[in-house]
Design an enzyme around this catalytic site. Structure first.
Site, mmCIF file in Angstrom:
data_model
loop_
_atom_site.group_PDB
_atom_site.id
_atom_site.type_symbol
_atom_site.label_atom_id
_atom_site.label_comp_id
_atom_site.label_asym_id
_atom_site.label_seq_id
_atom_site.Cartn_x
_atom_site.Cartn_y
_atom_site.Cartn_z
ATOM 1 N N ILE A 114 -3.313 4.527 2.897
ATOM 2 C CA ILE A 114 -2.656 4.454 4.221
ATOM 3 C C ILE A 114 -1.898 2.978 4.903
ATOM 4 O O ILE A 114 -3.075 2.439 4.418
ATOM 5 C CB ILE A 114 -2.583 5.223 5.650
ATOM 6 C CG1 ILE A 114 -3.035 6.274 5.468
ATOM 7 C CG2 ILE A 114 -1.472 4.732 6.694
ATOM 8 C CD1 ILE A 114 -3.547 7.214 6.344
ATOM 9 N N HIS A 144 -4.713 -4.938 1.983
ATOM 10 C CA HIS A 144 -4.908 -4.753 0.582
ATOM 11 C C HIS A 144 -4.445 -3.046 -0.817
ATOM 12 O O HIS A 144 -4.991 -2.847 -1.221
ATOM 13 C CB HIS A 144 -6.644 -4.556 -0.378
ATOM 14 C CG HIS A 144 -7.382 -3.374 0.148
ATOM 15 N ND1 HIS A 144 -8.694 -4.830 0.617
ATOM 16 C CD2 HIS A 144 -7.533 -3.058 0.800
ATOM 17 C CE1 HIS A 144 -9.073 -3.521 0.897
ATOM 18 N NE2 HIS A 144 -9.155 -2.656 1.150
#
Ligand code: INI
Length: 157
Positions: free
Chosen positions: A83, A89
């Site tokens: 998500i 990252h």
């Protein structure tokens, strides 16, 4: 013309492994529920289903590859939720899990259904985990059943 296509009825004694991440478990637990429900409702015995939990989506490809290389499972179902916004990252994790799962499947010859959500928000993820937009875990289970069936048909040609 001979046409080969799979069905979503469980092939005889077919065994399935689910590899599911713990990260975003609110979402992933619903994907697991959908996948198990789908397999059982299409004739898979619970004793032929193994669930493996890994820390995050990043870890899914290695666990899936290790399971696939045992040649004990007819198909693997990868389940996770990446998500955007959780951490910077997102893009790296999302890209590597998809590449890694594809590579694990091709290198072992075992179908690995991709039930890893990549969404911009938790709301979008929950919509795809058993609410407005269906359950991608259930969908991945259908894909796994169909791939087992179609590969058995191809092998029998
Ligand atoms: N792992 C996920 O499964 N979903 C995410 O959204 C996520 N984000 O955004 O960071 C995530 N990160 C953890 C990653 O998968 C590894 O577990 C971690 O980097 C340790 O190797």
């Amino acid at each position: 013309m001979n046409s080969i296509e799979g069905s979503v009825v469980a092939a005889k004694n077919a065994r399935f492994a689910l590899v599911a991440s713990r990260f975003n478990d609110l979402v992933v637990d619903r994907l697991i529920g959908g996948a198990i429900d789908g397999l059982k409702r299409h004739g898979v015995d619970e004793k032929n289903i193994v669930l493996v939990r890994v820390p995050g989506a990043w870890e899914i490809p290695l666990a899936a590859q290790r399971l696939a290389s045992k040649k004990k499972f007819d198909a693997i179902i990868a389940l996770g939720a990446v998500i955007r916004g959780s951490t910077p990252h997102f893009d790296i994790v999302a890209s590597e899990v998809s590449k890694g799962v594809a590579q694990a499947s091709l290198s072992t010859g075992v179908p690995i259904a991709f039930g890893v959500l990549t969404t911009d928000s938790i709301e979008q993820a929950l919509e795809r985990a058993g609410t407005k937009a269906g359950n991608k875990g259930f969908d991945a289970a259908m894909t796994a059943l169909e791939m087992v069936s179609v590969l058995r048909s191809i092998d029998g040609v």
